[in-house]
Design an enzyme around this catalytic site. Structure first.
Site, mmCIF file in Angstrom:
data_model
loop_
_atom_site.group_PDB
_atom_site.id
_atom_site.type_symbol
_atom_site.label_atom_id
_atom_site.label_comp_id
_atom_site.label_asym_id
_atom_site.label_seq_id
_atom_site.Cartn_x
_atom_site.Cartn_y
_atom_site.Cartn_z
ATOM 1 N N ASN A 7 -26.602 42.112 23.536
ATOM 2 C CA ASN A 7 -26.857 40.766 23.021
ATOM 3 C C ASN A 7 -25.555 39.979 23.148
ATOM 4 O OD1 ASN A 7 -27.416 38.474 21.587
ATOM 5 N ND2 ASN A 7 -28.091 39.528 19.728
ATOM 6 N N HIS A 179 -36.708 33.554 17.867
ATOM 7 C CA HIS A 179 -36.876 34.794 17.079
ATOM 8 C C HIS A 179 -38.142 35.539 17.495
ATOM 9 C CE1 HIS A 179 -34.632 32.610 13.572
ATOM 10 N NE2 HIS A 179 -33.768 33.391 14.206
ATOM 11 N N LEU A 208 -36.422 35.076 7.711
ATOM 12 C CA LEU A 208 -35.541 34.230 6.905
ATOM 13 C C LEU A 208 -34.135 34.805 6.898
ATOM 14 C CD1 LEU A 208 -37.959 33.663 3.863
ATOM 15 C CD2 LEU A 208 -37.798 32.346 5.985
ATOM 16 N N GLY A 209 -33.297 34.283 7.768
ATOM 17 C CA GLY A 209 -31.890 34.673 7.789
ATOM 18 C C GLY A 209 -31.078 33.403 7.788
ATOM 19 N N PHE A 283 -26.687 32.796 0.767
ATOM 20 C CA PHE A 283 -27.463 32.692 -0.473
ATOM 21 C C PHE A 283 -26.873 33.523 -1.613
ATOM 22 C CE2 PHE A 283 -31.387 30.186 0.024
ATOM 23 C CZ PHE A 283 -31.214 29.787 1.340
ATOM 24 N N GLY A 332 -35.152 37.613 3.845
ATOM 25 C CA GLY A 332 -36.493 38.165 3.670
ATOM 26 C C GLY A 332 -36.449 39.629 3.242
ATOM 27 N N GLU A 333 -35.436 40.345 3.728
ATOM 28 C CA GLU A 333 -35.344 41.774 3.399
ATOM 29 C C GLU A 333 -34.600 42.022 2.085
ATOM 30 O OE1 GLU A 333 -33.749 43.858 6.856
ATOM 31 O OE2 GLU A 333 -35.042 42.657 8.144
HETATM 32 P P1 AMP Z 1 -29.117 37.108 8.687
HETATM 33 O O1 AMP Z 1 -28.819 35.846 9.444
HETATM 34 O O2 AMP Z 1 -30.460 37.681 8.994
HETATM 35 O O3 AMP Z 1 -28.001 38.104 8.740
HETATM 36 O O4 AMP Z 1 -29.213 36.651 7.123
HETATM 37 C C1 AMP Z 1 -28.139 36.078 6.418
HETATM 38 C C2 AMP Z 1 -28.592 35.691 5.006
HETATM 39 O O5 AMP Z 1 -29.127 36.866 4.378
HETATM 40 C C3 AMP Z 1 -27.459 35.185 4.132
HETATM 41 O O6 AMP Z 1 -27.823 33.985 3.477
HETATM 42 C C4 AMP Z 1 -27.285 36.277 3.086
HETATM 43 O O7 AMP Z 1 -27.034 35.756 1.828
HETATM 44 C C5 AMP Z 1 -28.609 36.991 3.061
HETATM 45 N N1 AMP Z 1 -28.359 38.405 2.729
HETATM 46 C C6 AMP Z 1 -27.897 39.360 3.568
HETATM 47 N N2 AMP Z 1 -27.741 40.544 2.899
HETATM 48 C C7 AMP Z 1 -28.099 40.297 1.619
HETATM 49 C C8 AMP Z 1 -28.155 41.085 0.424
HETATM 50 N N3 AMP Z 1 -27.820 42.385 0.439
HETATM 51 N N4 AMP Z 1 -28.581 40.476 -0.697
HETATM 52 C C9 AMP Z 1 -28.950 39.173 -0.715
HETATM 53 N N5 AMP Z 1 -28.909 38.377 0.367
HETATM 54 C C10 AMP Z 1 -28.488 38.927 1.511
#
Ligand code: AMP
Length: 395
Positions: A7, A179, A208-209, A283, A332-333
């Protein structure tokens, strides 16, 4: 077969070597600051992380270091490059040319090049990665897996904008969606978990990231998605505005004396929950600030949740119902507040949540009660595995 998944970004390169039989990653890693100074972080499965500061002027130099790390006698996971059976490349934009993954040939490279206009930040970097791998592994089959491909099944009424049709005819301005590899992977897994017939199913996938999008998947096919010509459309994201009145752009440009490039930069990098809160795009920071009484952090989170819930509602309408909703990606996770907040809007669908299940992180789990009319699940995404599967299927 061992599949190397690549990637490639403009100054970074993520990789995983995946054993397609066990579907486990043998090693994962990242090259950062390519063309600046260079840093490789390599982690063999079950082993210690290796960090190597090493000059990498080009992507080809970075890939050479990756191949060296994979075959290294101390922290390597294969004895020779002969063991790599195929390479799967993530490609961001396939335009209308690619509705599925494809073997990379010279003709395909040209077609990806023609899509650079649509993703000027991503496709050129993806091409550099592919060409560098081809130079170093000329006899290994390579496959391109496109973020946009899964959404090519959208009907015209979903992908056309209300613009003069000449812009579609001349420039192919339309909704593409992104995505796609994640939406497809999660939708398939959700069908399995909910025991749904792939040809008779209505699923909404919420990826949701930091970048975020929601897709309506009917009978296994994407019929609508929240991102558009570019990933700027749709949900309020980490730093991207998502949907706004397009007239705002001109308004800001005039009031703040900004160029069009500066205005678009604001929408991509300074907006979203970062812009609304004035604190962070993460977040976790917003949660901490909200707990300390910061009203703007609370507003930013409310805005994100509300917009996501509205998209879900519109996709329930588009599909005339929904069997299951899946949450995936960083928020989301992991984020119980975001998931719980969105679900609190879904009572009209007969969604009932098991609070205890929502209080978990990073694992596949059913969030809805057994009586809930719509099943709601957390389904961790795995884009690298999806790319490896596509690669093996093609070769
Ligand atoms: P991504 O782009 O998929 O890596 O997602 C990033 C977002 O996921 C950020 O806003 C983080 O706050 C949230 N996130 C990632 N890991 C956690 C966690 N363990 N607890 C709460 N939020 C998380």
């Amino acid at each position: 077969m061992k599949v190397l998944v690549i990637n490639c970004g403009s100054s970074s390169l993520k990789y995983q070597l995946i054993d397609s039989e066990t579907e486990k990653a043998l090693a994962i890693g990242l090259c950062e600051r390519i063309g600046i100074d260079g840093r490789l972080v390599h982690t063999p499965a079950g082993g210690e992380k290796v960090v190597k500061e090493a000059a990498m002027d080009t992507h080809e130099a970075a890939i050479k270091l990756v191949l060296e790390a994979l075959t290294n006698k101390d922290h390597g996971v294969i004895s020779s490059l002969e063991e790599i059976g195929a390479v799967g490349h993530r490609v961001v934009h396939g335009g209308e040319k690619f509705a599925s993954s494809t073997m990379i040939t010279d003709e395909v490279l040209n077609a990806i090049e023609e899509c650079c206009d649509l993703a000027p930040l991503h496709n050129p970097a993806n091409l550099i990665g592919i060409r560098a791998c081809k130079a170093l592994m000329p006899n290994v089959p390579m496959v391109g897996v496109f973020d946009t491909a899964f959404h090519q099944t959208m009907p015209e009424k979903a992908y056309l904008y209300g613009l003069p049709s000449e812009y579609y005819d001349k420039y192919r301005i339309r909704k593409y969606g992104f995505h796609g590899t994640s939406h497809s992977f999660v939708a398939k897994r959700t069908m399995e978990l909910c025991n749904l017939d792939p040809n008779n199913s209505k699923i909404i996938v919420c990826h949701l990231g930091n970048g975020a999008s929601i897709t309506a998947v009917k009978n296994g096919k994407s019929i609508d998605t929240s991102m558009g010509l570019t990933p700027l459309e749709g949900l309020t994201m980490g730093t991207r505005s998502g949907d706004i009145d397009p007239a705002i752009i001109e308004f800001i440009m005039k009031k703040e004396n900004k160029s069009i490039d500066e205005a678009i930069e604001i929408l991509n990098k300074k907006s979203g929950v970062y812009g609304v809160s004035g604190i962070s795009s993460d977040f976790r920071d917003l949660e901490a600030a909200t707990a300390d009484g910061d009203e703007k952090a609370r507003t930013a989170t409310d805005l994100f949740v509300y917009r996501a819930a509205k998209y879900i509602g519109s996709y329930v309408t588009a599909m005339n119902g929904v069997d299951a909703i899946a949450f995936t990606a960083g928020l989301g996770e992991n984020d119980k507040n975001v998931r719980g907040g969105i679900m609190s809007y879904l009572g009209y669908l007969g969604v009932e949540m098991v609070v205890e299940n929502n209080n978990t992180r990073g694992k596949e789990i059913k969030l809805s009660t057994d009586d809930s009319k719509v099943q709601v699940w957390v389904v961790p995404t795995n884009e690298e595995l999806a790319i490896a599967r596509e690669t093996v299927a093609l070769i």
